[in-house]
Design an enzyme around this catalytic site. Structure first.
Site, mmCIF file in Angstrom:
data_model
loop_
_atom_site.group_PDB
_atom_site.id
_atom_site.type_symbol
_atom_site.label_atom_id
_atom_site.label_comp_id
_atom_site.label_asym_id
_atom_site.label_seq_id
_atom_site.Cartn_x
_atom_site.Cartn_y
_atom_site.Cartn_z
ATOM 1 N N VAL A 196 0.847 -1.191 0.000
ATOM 2 C CA VAL A 196 0.000 0.000 0.000
ATOM 3 C C VAL A 196 0.885 1.245 0.000
ATOM 4 O O VAL A 196 1.742 1.397 0.874
ATOM 5 C CB VAL A 196 -0.932 0.008 1.221
ATOM 6 C CG1 VAL A 196 -1.821 1.247 1.195
ATOM 7 C CG2 VAL A 196 -1.770 -1.265 1.267
ATOM 8 N N SER A 197 0.665 2.121 -0.949
ATOM 9 C CA SER A 197 1.455 3.350 -1.003
ATOM 10 C C SER A 197 0.685 4.445 -1.727
ATOM 11 O O SER A 197 -0.190 4.169 -2.553
ATOM 12 C CB SER A 197 2.791 3.110 -1.723
ATOM 13 O OG SER A 197 2.597 2.981 -3.129
ATOM 14 N N ARG A 208 -5.498 13.591 -1.069
ATOM 15 C CA ARG A 208 -6.431 13.772 -2.178
ATOM 16 C C ARG A 208 -7.453 12.639 -2.242
ATOM 17 O O ARG A 208 -8.156 12.494 -3.234
ATOM 18 C CB ARG A 208 -5.677 13.869 -3.506
ATOM 19 C CG ARG A 208 -4.660 14.992 -3.545
ATOM 20 C CD ARG A 208 -4.006 15.116 -4.894
ATOM 21 N NE ARG A 208 -2.912 16.076 -4.870
ATOM 22 C CZ ARG A 208 -2.200 16.430 -5.938
ATOM 23 N NH1 ARG A 208 -2.488 15.907 -7.119
ATOM 24 N NH2 ARG A 208 -1.211 17.303 -5.826
ATOM 25 N N GLY A 209 -7.497 11.814 -1.196
ATOM 26 C CA GLY A 209 -8.468 10.734 -1.153
ATOM 27 C C GLY A 209 -8.063 9.488 -1.906
ATOM 28 O O GLY A 209 -8.876 8.575 -2.064
ATOM 29 N N LEU A 238 -5.822 7.061 -1.086
ATOM 30 C CA LEU A 238 -5.806 5.863 -0.243
ATOM 31 C C LEU A 238 -7.222 5.417 0.078
ATOM 32 O O LEU A 238 -7.537 4.226 0.010
ATOM 33 C CB LEU A 238 -5.030 6.137 1.049
ATOM 34 C CG LEU A 238 -4.983 4.974 2.043
ATOM 35 C CD1 LEU A 238 -4.322 3.758 1.425
ATOM 36 C CD2 LEU A 238 -4.268 5.375 3.324
ATOM 37 N N SER A 250 2.811 -0.087 8.216
ATOM 38 C CA SER A 250 4.010 0.724 8.413
ATOM 39 C C SER A 250 3.748 1.822 9.438
ATOM 40 O O SER A 250 4.632 2.194 10.211
ATOM 41 C CB SER A 250 4.469 1.319 7.081
ATOM 42 O OG SER A 250 3.424 2.066 6.473
ATOM 43 N N TYR A 254 -4.786 2.890 9.500
ATOM 44 C CA TYR A 254 -5.781 1.919 9.062
ATOM 45 C C TYR A 254 -7.002 1.789 9.967
ATOM 46 O O TYR A 254 -7.978 1.145 9.597
ATOM 47 C CB TYR A 254 -5.112 0.553 8.867
ATOM 48 C CG TYR A 254 -4.130 0.593 7.723
ATOM 49 C CD1 TYR A 254 -4.564 0.506 6.408
ATOM 50 C CD2 TYR A 254 -2.772 0.763 7.956
ATOM 51 C CE1 TYR A 254 -3.681 0.571 5.358
ATOM 52 C CE2 TYR A 254 -1.874 0.840 6.906
ATOM 53 C CZ TYR A 254 -2.331 0.744 5.604
ATOM 54 O OH TYR A 254 -1.449 0.827 4.554
ATOM 55 N N PHE A 256 4.264 -9.797 5.023
ATOM 56 C CA PHE A 256 3.887 -10.159 3.657
ATOM 57 C C PHE A 256 3.666 -8.892 2.833
ATOM 58 O O PHE A 256 3.555 -7.822 3.357
ATOM 59 C CB PHE A 256 2.628 -11.034 3.646
ATOM 60 C CG PHE A 256 1.481 -10.510 4.451
ATOM 61 C CD1 PHE A 256 0.579 -9.602 3.898
ATOM 62 C CD2 PHE A 256 1.292 -10.907 5.774
ATOM 63 C CE1 PHE A 256 -0.489 -9.122 4.639
ATOM 64 C CE2 PHE A 256 0.223 -10.430 6.515
ATOM 65 C CZ PHE A 256 -0.665 -9.536 5.953
#
Length: 409
Positions: free
Chosen positions: A82-83, A91-92, A94, A118, A123, A409
C-alpha cells in the site's frame, strides 16, 4: 486533478512497482527480492492509482488462509504493498483504493482482511484493529542462563545449509501453523520468503545459518540466524541475530535456545519477532536482563461480521448481541447475535436489544483472542448495555495461546 483506479496489467508492473518503492524511500531491492515478489504477487488483486501515465498509488492482496481460535483456517485477503506518492497525498487516493479493495474482498467471499502497518494510525479509519503483538528481546547471555527441561539432552543438533533442509523445515512449519491464531497457511512459493537473505537484512551479520534439532532421525525443530561479530578491549562481544525458531515440543525448543545462548564469541541474543507467551521467557534466570519490547503486528478487518464470528470457536459458552457500527463497510452495521462455545458458533442479524455496543475496529482487535474485550471496555471503546456481558464475551473471545504472525507479507 483526477486519478483513475485500474487493476494491474503485467505491462504496467515495472512502473507500478517503482512507484511503490519510491513511496517507501526509494531504496532498491536485490534481484532476488524483486524476483520473489514478482512471483508471489497476484496481479489481478493489485490496484494502481494513475494520474495520466504516472502511478501515484498502489495496493494489492494475497489470497491467504489465516488460523483463528479453534484451529480453522479462514480465507483472508492479505493486504500489502500500500502506497501513495508524496506528491499526491491528502487527495483521497488511499481511501478510494481501500474502498475498491474491500468491495472486491467482499465479492470474493473472504470474511477477513489482514495487514501489517508501516504506520498503524492509518488503518483504524478503515476498520482495521490491532489483533496481534510481537515480542522482541536483546538478551545478555553473559549473565542470563536457562533452566532446561527433562529430555533436552536427548535432542541432537546439527548445522545444515538452509536450502538443504528447507523442505523438512517447511513441513514442520505446516504442522505448527494451526497451533496459534494469526498464523498464515503458506502456499507453495511462500517458503522462499524465510530463506531470502539479502545483505541489507543481515544487520551486519553473517549469511543466514541454520541448525536443526533431531530425534530418532526426524527433524523436530530448527532455528535460522545470523552471527554478528564484535570485539572490545575485553574480548569478543558478538551477537546472535535470530530470524526463526520453530519446534514441536518443549525439549526441542529448549535445545535450540540453549544452543543460541551458547554460541562461541557471542554475549547477546537478539530476537525481533516472537509470540508474547514464547516459552523461552519462562526458562531464563533473569527476565530483567532480556530487554523485552512489545509492538503491534497484525491488523485485522472483519469484512463479513457474521461469517467471521462463525468461523472461530469460543473458549467459554457465549450468547451475546453486539450493536456494531461500521462506517466504512456499512453492510456490517447493525445488531448481531453470537452464540457459540468450543465446538462451534452461529452468528446472524437480529432485531433484539444489544448487550454490547462497539465499532467493527474493536471487534476486529478482539477477534484472534489477543486483545481482551474487557480491556477495550475499560478504555471506553466498548459499551456494556447488559450487566455481565463484557465479562462473558471477553472470556469467550480469549485464546489460551497468544496470537502471532510469524512473518510479514
Amino acid at each position: 486533478m483526477r486519478t483513475e483506479l485500474k487493476v494491474l496489467r503485467p505491462a504496467d508492473r515495472d512502473t507500478w512497482y517503482s512507484g511503490l518503492l519510491l513511496a517507501f524511500g526509494g531504496t532498491p531491492e536485490s534481484p532476488e527480492e524483486r524476483e520473489l515478489w514478482d512471483t508471489l504477487t497476484e496481479n489481478d488483486r493489485c490496484i494502481g492509482a494513475w494520474d495520466g501515465d504516472l502511478c501515484v498509488g498502489t495496493t494489492g492482496a494475497f489470497s491467504f488462509h489465516v488460523t483463528v481460535p479453534g484451529g480453522a483456517r479462514v480465507p483472508a485477503a492479505g493486504v500489502t504493498m500500500v502506497s501513495v506518492a508524496a506528491t499526491h497525498r491528502r487527495r483521497g487516493i488511499l481511501t478510494s483504493m481501500m474502498r475498491r479493495q474491500l468491495d472486491d474482498v467482499r465479492a470474493l467471499g473472504e470474511p477477513l482482511a489482514i495487514l501489517t502497518a508501516s504506520e498503524p494510525a492509518i488503518y483504524g479509519r478503515f476498520g482495521y484493529g490491532g489483533a496481534t503483538r510481537q515480542l522482541s528481546a536483546e538478551i545478555d547471555t553473559s549473565r542470563v542462563t536457562l533452566t532446561i527441561p527433562a529430555g533436552t539432552d536427548d535432542v541432537r543438533l546439527r548445522f545444515a545449509a538452509p536450502q538443504d533442509v528447507a523442505e523438512q523445515c517447511e513441513a514442520l512449519y505446516a504442522r505448527t501453523s494451526g497451533s496459534r491464531p494469526g498464523m498464515i497457511v503458506r502456499t507453495p512459493g511462500w517458503e522462499r520468503l524465510a530463506l531470502l537473505d539479502p545483505p541489507s537484512e543481515r544487520e551486519g551479520g553473517s549469511p543466514l545459518q541454520c541448525v536443526v534439532a533431531e530425534r530418532d532421525g526426524d527433524i523436530v525443530g530448527y532455528t535460522r540466524f545470523h552471527i554478528k561479530p564484535a570485539w572490545d578491549a575485553a574480548g569478543p562481544r558478538g551477537a546472535v541475530v535470530v530470524k526463526h525458531v520453530d519446534a514441536l515440543d518443549p525439549a526441542a525448543h529448549a535445545a535450540l535456545w540453549r544452543f543460541l545462548f551458547g554460541v562461541d564469541l557471542t554475549s547477546t541474543v537478539r530476537v525481533r519477532n516472537r509470540p508474547l507467551d514464547d516459552p523461552w521467557q519462562y526458562l531464563v534466570s533473569d527476565i530483567r536482563r532480556c530487554g523485552l519490547q512489545v509492538r503491534d503486528v497484525l491488523h485485522v478487518r472483519l469484512v463479513d461480521v457474521g461469517a467471521a464470528l462463525e468461523a472461530r470457536t469460543y473458549q467459554a459458552p457465549v450468547d451475546v448481541v453486539f450493536d456494531v457500527v461500521d462506517d466504512f463497510c456499512p453492510w456490517n452495521t447493525g445488531t448481531w447475535r453470537l452464540t457459540g462455545d468450543a465446538k462451534g458458533a452461529s452468528c446472524g442479524r437480529v432485531d433484539e436489544p444489544a448487550d454490547l455496543a462497539l465499532s467493527v475496529k474493536e471487534l476486529a482487535a478482539a477477534y484472534l483472542g489477543g486483545t481482551p474485550l474487557s480491556g477495550l471496555a475499560a478504555a471506553g471503546l466498548v459499551r456494556e448495555l447488559r450487566q455481565g456481558a463484557v465479562a462473558e464475551a471477553s472470556l469467550a473471545f480469549g485464546s489460551d495461546v497468544a496470537p502471532w504472525l510469524p512473518h510479514g507479507f
